[in-house]
Design a protein around this motif. Structure first.
Motif, PDB file in Angstrom:
ATOM      1  N   GLU A   8       7.946  -4.459   5.810  1.00 50.15           N
ATOM      2  CA  GLU A   8       8.970  -3.682   5.129  1.00 50.15           C
ATOM      3  C   GLU A   8       8.387  -2.356   4.657  1.00 50.15           C
ATOM      4  O   GLU A   8       7.187  -2.261   4.397  1.00 50.15           O
ATOM      5  N   VAL A   9       9.237  -1.334   4.557  1.00 53.37           N
ATOM      6  CA  VAL A   9       8.808  -0.042   4.005  1.00 53.37           C
ATOM      7  C   VAL A   9       9.773   0.319   2.881  1.00 53.37           C
ATOM      8  O   VAL A   9      10.984   0.382   3.094  1.00 53.37           O
ATOM      9  N   LEU A  10       9.231   0.521   1.682  1.00 45.03           N
ATOM     10  CA  LEU A  10      10.080   0.823   0.528  1.00 45.03           C
ATOM     11  C   LEU A  10      10.126   2.341   0.341  1.00 45.03           C
ATOM     12  O   LEU A  10       9.103   2.990   0.162  1.00 45.03           O
ATOM     13  N   GLU A  11      11.341   2.887   0.385  1.00 47.76           N
ATOM     14  CA  GLU A  11      11.514   4.344   0.302  1.00 47.76           C
ATOM     15  C   GLU A  11      12.288   4.716  -0.948  1.00 47.76           C
ATOM     16  O   GLU A  11      13.496   4.834  -0.902  1.00 47.76           O
ATOM     17  N   GLU A  12      11.607   4.830  -2.048  1.00 42.22           N
ATOM     18  CA  GLU A  12      12.271   5.274  -3.278  1.00 42.22           C
ATOM     19  C   GLU A  12      11.559   6.455  -3.927  1.00 42.22           C
ATOM     20  O   GLU A  12      12.131   7.183  -4.701  1.00 42.22           O
ATOM     21  N   HIS A  13      10.280   6.608  -3.620  1.00 42.93           N
ATOM     22  CA  HIS A  13       9.499   7.678  -4.248  1.00 42.93           C
ATOM     23  C   HIS A  13       9.577   8.954  -3.409  1.00 42.93           C
ATOM     24  O   HIS A  13       9.615   8.897  -2.184  1.00 42.93           O
ATOM     25  N   HIS A  14       9.560  10.098  -4.082  1.00 46.36           N
ATOM     26  CA  HIS A  14       9.591  11.381  -3.377  1.00 46.36           C
ATOM     27  C   HIS A  14       8.229  12.075  -3.403  1.00 46.36           C
ATOM     28  O   HIS A  14       8.047  13.120  -2.809  1.00 46.36           O
ATOM     29  N   ASP A  15       7.291  11.513  -4.154  1.00 49.68           N
ATOM     30  CA  ASP A  15       5.960  12.122  -4.260  1.00 49.68           C
ATOM     31  C   ASP A  15       4.891  11.083  -3.890  1.00 49.68           C
ATOM     32  O   ASP A  15       5.185   9.897  -3.789  1.00 49.68           O
ATOM     33  N   SER A  16       3.660  11.575  -3.729  1.00 45.97           N
ATOM     34  CA  SER A  16       2.554  10.694  -3.332  1.00 45.97           C
ATOM     35  C   SER A  16       2.427   9.515  -4.287  1.00 45.97           C
ATOM     36  O   SER A  16       2.437   9.693  -5.504  1.00 45.97           O
ATOM     37  N   VAL A  36       0.853  -1.194   0.000  1.00 45.08           N
ATOM     38  CA  VAL A  36       0.000   0.000   0.000  1.00 45.08           C
ATOM     39  C   VAL A  36       0.889   1.244   0.000  1.00 45.08           C
ATOM     40  O   VAL A  36       1.863   1.317   0.753  1.00 45.08           O
ATOM     41  N   GLY A  37       0.554   2.224  -0.839  1.00 44.85           N
ATOM     42  CA  GLY A  37       1.340   3.453  -0.930  1.00 44.85           C
ATOM     43  C   GLY A  37       0.821   4.528   0.006  1.00 44.85           C
ATOM     44  O   GLY A  37      -0.299   4.447   0.509  1.00 44.85           O
ATOM     45  N   THR A  38       1.643   5.555   0.231  1.00 49.58           N
ATOM     46  CA  THR A  38       1.211   6.682   1.055  1.00 49.58           C
ATOM     47  C   THR A  38       1.500   8.001   0.338  1.00 49.58           C
ATOM     48  O   THR A  38       2.261   8.044  -0.634  1.00 49.58           O
ATOM     49  N   SER A  39       0.902   9.074   0.880  1.00 49.96           N
ATOM     50  CA  SER A  39       1.070  10.400   0.280  1.00 49.96           C
ATOM     51  C   SER A  39       2.501  10.910   0.415  1.00 49.96           C
ATOM     52  O   SER A  39       2.908  11.803  -0.310  1.00 49.96           O
ATOM     53  N   SER A  40       3.267  10.367   1.361  1.00 45.74           N
ATOM     54  CA  SER A  40       4.658  10.811   1.491  1.00 45.74           C
ATOM     55  C   SER A  40       5.596   9.998   0.601  1.00 45.74           C
ATOM     56  O   SER A  40       6.807  10.181   0.647  1.00 45.74           O
ATOM     57  N   GLY A  41       5.053   9.096  -0.198  1.00 45.29           N
ATOM     58  CA  GLY A  41       5.870   8.366  -1.162  1.00 45.29           C
ATOM     59  C   GLY A  41       6.363   7.014  -0.670  1.00 45.29           C
ATOM     60  O   GLY A  41       7.118   6.335  -1.365  1.00 45.29           O
ATOM     61  N   LEU A  42       5.945   6.621   0.535  1.00 45.87           N
ATOM     62  CA  LEU A  42       6.364   5.311   1.048  1.00 45.87           C
ATOM     63  C   LEU A  42       5.498   4.210   0.459  1.00 45.87           C
ATOM     64  O   LEU A  42       4.333   4.435   0.138  1.00 45.87           O
ATOM     65  N   VAL A  43       6.096   3.011   0.333  1.00 46.12           N
ATOM     66  CA  VAL A  43       5.304   1.830   0.002  1.00 46.12           C
ATOM     67  C   VAL A  43       5.390   0.893   1.204  1.00 46.12           C
ATOM     68  O   VAL A  43       6.485   0.445   1.574  1.00 46.12           O
ATOM     69  N   LEU A  44       4.240   0.648   1.852  1.00 47.77           N
ATOM     70  CA  LEU A  44       4.193  -0.216   3.029  1.00 47.77           C
ATOM     71  C   LEU A  44       3.923  -1.638   2.561  1.00 47.77           C
ATOM     72  O   LEU A  44       2.982  -1.881   1.804  1.00 47.77           O
ATOM     73  N   VAL A  45       4.762  -2.578   3.004  1.00 44.52           N
ATOM     74  CA  VAL A  45       4.581  -3.979   2.624  1.00 44.52           C
ATOM     75  C   VAL A  45       4.065  -4.738   3.843  1.00 44.52           C
ATOM     76  O   VAL A  45       4.732  -4.783   4.880  1.00 44.52           O
ATOM     77  N   PHE A  46       2.874  -5.315   3.719  1.00 46.83           N
ATOM     78  CA  PHE A  46       2.282  -6.080   4.813  1.00 46.83           C
ATOM     79  C   PHE A  46       2.393  -7.570   4.519  1.00 46.83           C
ATOM     80  O   PHE A  46       2.099  -8.016   3.407  1.00 46.83           O
ATOM     81  N   ASP A  47       2.820  -8.315   5.523  1.00 46.86           N
ATOM     82  CA  ASP A  47       2.900  -9.762   5.413  1.00 46.86           C
ATOM     83  C   ASP A  47       1.564 -10.325   5.900  1.00 46.86           C
ATOM     84  O   ASP A  47       1.154 -10.065   7.033  1.00 46.86           O
ATOM     85  N   VAL A  48       0.898 -11.073   5.037  1.00 47.95           N
ATOM     86  CA  VAL A  48      -0.455 -11.544   5.346  1.00 47.95           C
ATOM     87  C   VAL A  48      -0.437 -13.065   5.525  1.00 47.95           C
ATOM     88  O   VAL A  48      -0.108 -13.789   4.589  1.00 47.95           O
TER      89      VAL A  48
END
Lengths: 379, 336
Positions: free
Chosen positions: B160-168, B137-149
């Motif tokens: 995990e949190v993927l931090e590569e984007h600088h925009d929403s 799931v993405g966020t407005s600060s550009g993070l991608v949150l990875v949930f283990d289900v």
């Protein structure tokens, strides 16, 4: 959603209100000097420095009802009075006009050009009053400061926030119906021809590249519409040709203000929903109103300046009829604030609320009104 | 050729939000689930193939902390994992995960709400299942949150949190093809138009980054190593997922694209935009050169409707559905 939406919403709705008032002042043959005073008073109030400071702070949008209360007060910032039926009609016209402009503006960023069209026209209304002109220019610069650096994506978020605000409003407006830009069900007509937005190519071309990036194939296709290239981009400066016509004054002596008040059944349903829903946000809304309207000064008619009543309908009988026949669900039920006791507990709020008496006669408190009263007693 | 089929009525109209339609064909029943967002609610409808006998459910955005106004839902999408199907809602307050029929909320992740509100909006947006057991799931600060289900139960964890984007983040998608060539598993897009391609092993690693060119990328799809991306200027672009090389540009729409979808079995691509058109395309690879090719197949105008969601309703792409701003129905088309 976007916390940068309120200034654009307020200024554009305000611009539409001024177009309508200007046209009705002429239609009702209000003497020139008096009409000019009304327009000047309202514009001065609208662009009040303190008020603008509050408006430009990042914040969420509030309900249609809360916003309507602000315009109610604004319309009564001078010696002119509007009764409930005329005020309802005024607000319907304003909101549907701006909804149309938001929906139709070619790129999300063009909402700024729509706003500039309104401000250009407002400046023309006060061209003989340098002080007011300066006030408007001050807001103009604030807008340029705040919005010129936003990305296309941020403008789209603002536009989406505005569209959510206007969602499910389908009031039919005769000037739109006559121009064939609105259907009889209240939905707006979307053109599938004409110029594409600035920066967009006319649909119809596929280009393919090989792994080296060389173009290897070009195929044309028919997309269904009949579009042409845009001529040029409008000016986002303080002065200049906006190119875009959305947001300019569509009323004139030959194109008077009129509404059909038969809202589509769908819009009735949604209004009912909004009114019936218990609103836990009333307190926050009250604070918003207090903060915002702290900056709005109201002029009371006095002996030397006799007031007058403006009618948004052709005759008084029409107005009377409209107020009797307007479906309850469509009534905005303006928040009728009367600080009942302990006014000193919060002097500022009490002062604001004390001044805020724009309804002709006390009406039955709605449940919302009761909430507000209860909360004010707690203050 | 597609012909209009019976519309599915909704309890409320759809909001102008990207990818504002999710479709879930049920495997064991002749029913299809639809979900579209209206302000702070989500309208769910289940309909039989003939469009008759529709049943409805409404979901509300959860309020976290003292609310100043009703939280707006930004997207609703079903995530199909091998072991289970979850319905995921993103809003200004956080992420809600439900059982597929919307009956039980199994997980809630709150976003940090700042006071006073910052100039930059806060919300989650962009939803996709990936690599068997993850929901991203993405966020407005550009993070991608990875949930283990987990395969069942409510023990969902943020792994995990993927931090590569600088925009929403605007949209997230994973590989849908049958024969993916290459290692790309996940694709994320943002407001500036930048795309990130990820490989999923034990952890997610960045494979390649495709830079922005001034327009928001509102919707993305990944099929057999081909990226399809839709932009605010009405353009569709195709890229090679492993290298990020541009392989095709299509002047597809006169206005902002709001939704893309891909039929995994046939490579049919669908695009829906504010210009009121749904366009159907077909992707393929030239067997001799390996070049990616795209051809236009069909145009459909939904009169006076700014489209906000559009999806195929089957893996072959023989039918599709679309939603539009202010429209209280889902329009459907089937191949004839």
């Amino acid at each position: 959603m976007s916390a940068r939406t309120l200034p654009l919403l307020f200024l554009n709705l305000g611009g539409e209100m001024l177009y309508i008032l200007d046209q009705r002042l002429r239609a009702q043959s209000i003497p020139g000097e008096k009409a000019r005073k009304v327009m000047n008073d309202i514009i001065t109030t609208m662009f009040n420095k303190k008020f603008m400071e509050e408006l430009f702070k990042p914040q969420e949008l509030y309900s249609k009802k809360a916003l309507r209360t602000v315009y109610d007060r604004l319309a009564h910032a001078s010696i002119m009075r509007l009764n409930q039926a005329s005020m309802d009609k005024l607000y319907d016209l304003m909101t549907m006009a701006f909804k149309y402009q938001v929906l139709l503006c070619p790129r999300p960023k063009d909402i700024l050009l729509v706003t500039f069209n309104h401000l250009d026209a407002i400046k023309d209304f006060v061209r003989d009053s340098p002080n007011i002109l300066n006030q408007v220019d001050e807001t103009f610069r604030q807008l340029i400061d705040m919005y010129s650096c936003l990305s296309a994506g941020e403008f789209q978020l603002i536009r989406q926030t505005l569209l959510i605000f206007f969602q499910d409003m389908h009031i039919r407006v005769s000037i739109f119906l006559k121009d064939k830009v609105q259907n009889s069900n209240g939905r707006f007509v979307l053109p599938i021809s004409g110029p594409v937005p600035w920066g967009t190519e006319v649909p119809g071309l596929i280009r393919m590249f090989n792994c080296n990036g060389d173009e290897v194939k070009r195929v044309e296709f028919t997309n269904g519409g009949n579009y042409i290239s845009p001529q040029r981009e409008g000016s986002f400066d303080l002065y200049g040709d906006r190119v875009l016509k959305l947001g300019t004054n569509m009323y004139s002596v030959s194109r008077p203000v009129e509404t059909h008040m038969s809202g589509a059944s769908k819009s009735l349903a949604s209004h009912t929903k909004e009114n019936a829903a218990p609103n836990p946000l009333a307190k926050e809304e009250l604070n918003f109103l207090a903060r915002l309207m702290g900056g709005l000064e109201i002029k009371k008619p006095n002996g030397s300046e006799p007031g007058f009543r403006l009618n948004l309908f052709t005759t008084d009988e029409d107005e009377e009829y409209a107020s009797l026949t307007r479906p309850d669900e469509l009534s905005y039920k303006v928040i009728n604030i009367q600080a009942t006791q302990d006014q000193q507990q919060n002097e500022e709020l009490a002062r604001i609320m004390g001044e805020f008496e724009v309804t002709d006669q006390p009406r039955q408190s709605t449940s919302k009104g009761d909430d507000l009263l209860a909360m004010m007693d707690e203050l | 050729m597609y012909r209009k089929a019976r519309s599915v009525p909704l309890k409320s109209s759809s909001s102008a939000l990207y990818n504002n339609l999710s479709v879930l064909p049920l495997r064991d029943k002749p029913l299809t689930y639809f979900a579209a967002v209206h302000g702070s609610t989500v309208s769910l409808a289940s309909a039989a193939a003939d469009g008759l006998s529709v049943s409805h459910r409404q979901l509300q955005a959860k309020e976290g902390g003292p609310a100043v106004s009703a939280s707006i839902v930004t997207q609703a999408s079903w995530c199909v994992l091998p072991s289970r199907v979850l319905l995921v809602l993103t809003s200004q307050k956080g992420i809600q995960m439900y059982e597929s029929d919307g009956s039980i909320m199994v997980y809630w992740h709150a976003l940090d709400v700042l006071e006073p509100p910052p100039a930059q909006a806060v919300f989650a947006r962009g939803i996709a299942a990936a690599s068997g057991r993850f929901i991203c799931v993405g966020t407005s600060s550009g993070l991608v949150l990875v949930f283990d289900v987990p395969s069942k139960g409510t023990n969902i964890t943020l792994s995990e949190v993927l931090e590569e984007h600088h925009d929403s983040i605007t949209d997230i998608t994973s590989e849908v093809g049958e024969n993916p060539n290459g290692a790309a598993d996940l694709l994320t897009a943002d407001d500036s138009g930048a795309l990130c391609v990820w490989r999923a092993k034990e952890e997610f690693s960045l494979l390649t980054k495709i830079s922005a060119f001034g327009w928001t990328c509102s919707s993305v799809k990944l099929w057999n190593g081909v990226i399809a991306a839709g932009y605010g200027n009405g353009q569709i672009r195709l890229y090679e997922a492993t290298s990020g090389a541009l392989r095709a540009t299509v002047s597809a729409h006169a206005r902002w694209i709001y939704a893309l979808d891909l039929a995994p079995l046939t490579g049919k691509l669908l695009s829906g935009a504010e210009d009121s058109y749904v366009q159907i395309w077909k992707l393929s690879r030239n067997p001799d050169t390996g070049d990616i090719e795209i051809e236009h197949c069909h145009s459909e105008c939904v009169t006076d409707t700014q489209l906000c969601g559009a999806r195929f309703c089957d893996p072959e792409g023989n039918s599709f559905a679309a939603t539009g701003y202010d429209l209280s129905e889902i329009v459907r088309y089937g191949q004839v």
